[in-house]
Scaffold this active site. Structure first.
Site, PDB file in Angstrom:
ATOM      1  N   GLU A   1       0.841  -1.216   0.000  1.00  0.00           N
ATOM      2  CA  GLU A   1       0.000   0.000   0.000  1.00  0.00           C
ATOM      3  C   GLU A   1       0.874   1.263   0.000  1.00  0.00           C
ATOM      4  OE1 GLU A   1      -3.376  -0.172   2.643  1.00  0.00           O
ATOM      5  OE2 GLU A   1      -3.523   2.007   2.693  1.00  0.00           O
TER       6      GLU A   1
ATOM      7  N   LYS B   1      -7.810  -1.535  11.040  1.00  0.00           N
ATOM      8  CA  LYS B   1      -7.127  -1.909   9.787  1.00  0.00           C
ATOM      9  C   LYS B   1      -5.928  -0.978   9.575  1.00  0.00           C
ATOM     10  CE  LYS B   1      -6.410  -1.894   5.136  1.00  0.00           C
ATOM     11  NZ  LYS B   1      -5.529  -0.982   4.385  1.00  0.00           N
TER      12      LYS B   1
ATOM     13  N   ASP C   1       4.027 -14.885  11.251  1.00  0.00           N
ATOM     14  CA  ASP C   1       2.780 -15.384  10.675  1.00  0.00           C
ATOM     15  C   ASP C   1       1.709 -14.307  10.807  1.00  0.00           C
ATOM     16  OD1 ASP C   1       0.361 -16.632  10.214  1.00  0.00           O
ATOM     17  OD2 ASP C   1       0.895 -18.484  11.245  1.00  0.00           O
TER      18      ASP C   1
ATOM     19  N   HIS D   1      -2.891  10.185   0.491  1.00  0.00           N
ATOM     20  CA  HIS D   1      -3.001   8.842  -0.082  1.00  0.00           C
ATOM     21  C   HIS D   1      -2.840   8.894  -1.603  1.00  0.00           C
ATOM     22  CE1 HIS D   1      -4.163   4.674   0.242  1.00  0.00           C
ATOM     23  NE2 HIS D   1      -4.930   4.839  -0.813  1.00  0.00           N
TER      24      HIS D   1
HETATM   25  C1  MEV Z   1      -6.163   2.714   4.842  1.00  0.00           C
HETATM   26  O1  MEV Z   1      -5.356   1.633   4.481  1.00  0.00           O
HETATM   27  C2  MEV Z   1      -6.243   2.840   6.352  1.00  0.00           C
HETATM   28  C3  MEV Z   1      -7.205   3.908   6.868  1.00  0.00           C
HETATM   29  O2  MEV Z   1      -8.506   3.685   6.326  1.00  0.00           O
HETATM   30  C4  MEV Z   1      -7.211   3.783   8.367  1.00  0.00           C
HETATM   31  C5  MEV Z   1      -8.258   4.618   9.066  1.00  0.00           C
HETATM   32  O3  MEV Z   1      -9.299   4.947   8.454  1.00  0.00           O
HETATM   33  O4  MEV Z   1      -8.036   4.932  10.245  1.00  0.00           O
HETATM   34  C6  MEV Z   1      -6.783   5.269   6.427  1.00  0.00           C
END
Ligand code: MEV
Length: 440
Positions: free
Chosen positions: A85, A280, A296, A393
């Site tokens: 990513e 995530k 792992d 991003h």
């Molecule tokens: C993207 O990989 C992760 C985010 O969505 C985490 C979040 O929203 O806190 C930017």
């Protein structure tokens, strides 16, 4: 449907590639060439990778990046991260630099205990079973001595074995719930070997136990396996600074920024839809280190999310508060990691990643990994509650779009420069690229 292939695992690598390419791809020649392009020129290195799994046909690359300037308990780390990513390594590096001048990350291991269970059925009286397990315990310990000797020498071993009555969940269902310390090993093989031995001893002892004389099969073992739920193999990471120290960097005063960060975490504590994405973001940092260090990631992911749901509601793994004029941001995660065994000494890049980290003990690696997770969460939230996530991003994603469009080096340089002062979106990149290619 065509016939299933017979004896595929016995095909040579070349035969496997040909078979796959011809049977499943439109351009077999190109498929074969592509797969071979990713082979390593060093035969020995390629063979090593071929032998990690079955039916290997090629290698699958992930970028290995490094996030420098992580001040963790006063030591400076450059953290290797394997991830696809675009924005993750950049965000980790930025957060590391930011916190580096504000006291850095403070981390602490809260526990290193791992769990495994022997799942079995017993049809008789629970009191009799309890007496039997107590009577069998010396044999259970003795029979596993051969397996535990080395681990005990390293300071680990079996911590506890408890009989658990699970008949509320399923008729006749019991467990030996076992806890282990595995020092610098992740410990899956050690734990599973111990558990299978416990099960064998349990069954053998039951055969001669007087109170079971009239029972055909008193103990029916179903399975023996470690648990990837490790709530007592836990690490904490924290950053904190005076609220006033947040004044400069986020386009708003420090107090407003801190309040917005706290609210963002509160939402992730109250709302599972948000909590999953919030966590995530934390796992972006954690998984990247877990993969780079040959651990792992499926086990870590499963355990972390179970931990996040331990209250019965899925919640944020991180916490934020403003207290005594300070902004405090912390994370607790269960991380069963190893720095010996498994791939750690086998995969040359993993070995090197561990060397870059100073060949850490497993607890130290837990701390480093948690710091990477917290940094990532800070990076994501600090964008979300200020300018939004897309600006940073998409900036990082720009090269992916350009590469997708087959942009030349010259086109890339021109457009990277252009988008320093313009907002990146897919359509805007396409338009600018088009203008560049078709001037006038
Ligand atoms: C993207 O990989 C992760 C985010 O969505 C985490 C979040 O929203 O806190 C930017």
């Amino acid at each position: 449907m065509s016939d299933p292939v017979q004896g595929f695992s016995r095909f040579t690598k070349e035969e496997k590639i040909q078979w796959i390419a011809r049977r499943y791809t439109a351009h077999p020649q190109q498929t074969e060439e592509l797969l071979k392009k990713y082979w390593n020129a060093d035969d020995q290195l390629q063979r090593l990778h071929d032998e990690f799994i079955e039916n290997t046909i090629s290698n699958f690359y992930l970028p290995l990046g490094v996030a420098p300037n992580f001040n963790i308990n006063g030591d400076l780390y450059a953290i290797p991260m394997a991830i696809e990513e675009s924005s993750v390594v950049a965000a980790a590096s930025k957060a590391a630099k930011f916190w580096g001048s504000r006291g850095g990350f403070r981390t602490r291991v809260l526990g290193t205990r791992k769990v495994g269970q022997v799942h079995f059925r017993f049809p008789g009286d629970p009191g009799t079973l309890k007496a039997f397990v107590e009577a069998a315990m010396p044999a259970i310990m003795q029979d596993s001595e051969g397996l535990t000797r080395n681990m005990e020498r390293r300071g680990g071993g079996i911590s506890s074995i408890t009989l658990r009555d699970k008949r509320n969940a399923l008729p006749g269902y019991y467990q030996l719930h076992c806890e282990f310390e595995t020092r610098d090993a992740m410990g899956a093989n050690f734990i599973n070997s111990c558990l299978e031995q416990f099960a064998a001893t349990l069954v053998a002892e039951a055969r001669t136990y007087p109170a079971f004389r009239d029972m055909d099969q008193p103990i029916e073992v179903l399975m023996s396996i470690l648990s990837n739920y490790v709530p007592d193999c836990l690490v904490r990471a924290e950053v904190r600074c005076p609220v006033a120290d947040l004044d400069q960097d986020f386009g708003m005063d420090g107090k407003t920024f801190a309040k917005r960060m706290v609210q963002a975490v509160q939402i992730a504590e109250a709302e599972p839809f948000r909590a999953v994405t919030h966590n995530k973001g934390i796992m972006n940092g954690i998984d990247a280190v877990v993969i780079a260090t040959g651990n792992d990631f499926r086990a870590v992911e499963a355990g972390v999310h179970a931990y996040a749901a331990r209250s019965g509601t899925y919640r944020s793994l991180s916490h934020a508060e403003i207290s005594e004029g300070e902004f405090r941001f912390s994370l607790e995660v269960p991380l069963a990691l190893g720095t010996v065994g498994g791939l750690t000494q086998l995969h040359p890049l993993v070995k090197m990643a561990l060397e870059i980290l100073g060949n850490p003990s497993a607890p130290k690696l837990m701390e480093i990994t948690a710091a990477a997770g917290l940094a990532q969460n800070f990076g994501a939230l600090s964008s979300l509650v200020t300018v939004g996530i897309q600006r940073g991003h998409m900036k990082m994603h720009l090269l992916n779009i350009l590469n997708q469009q087959g942009a030349s080096q010259q086109e890339k340089e021109y457009l990277i420069d252009y988008f320093r002062t313009h907002t990146v979106s897919h359509s805007e990149v396409m338009e600018q690229l088009n203008l560049l290619r078709n001037p006038g």
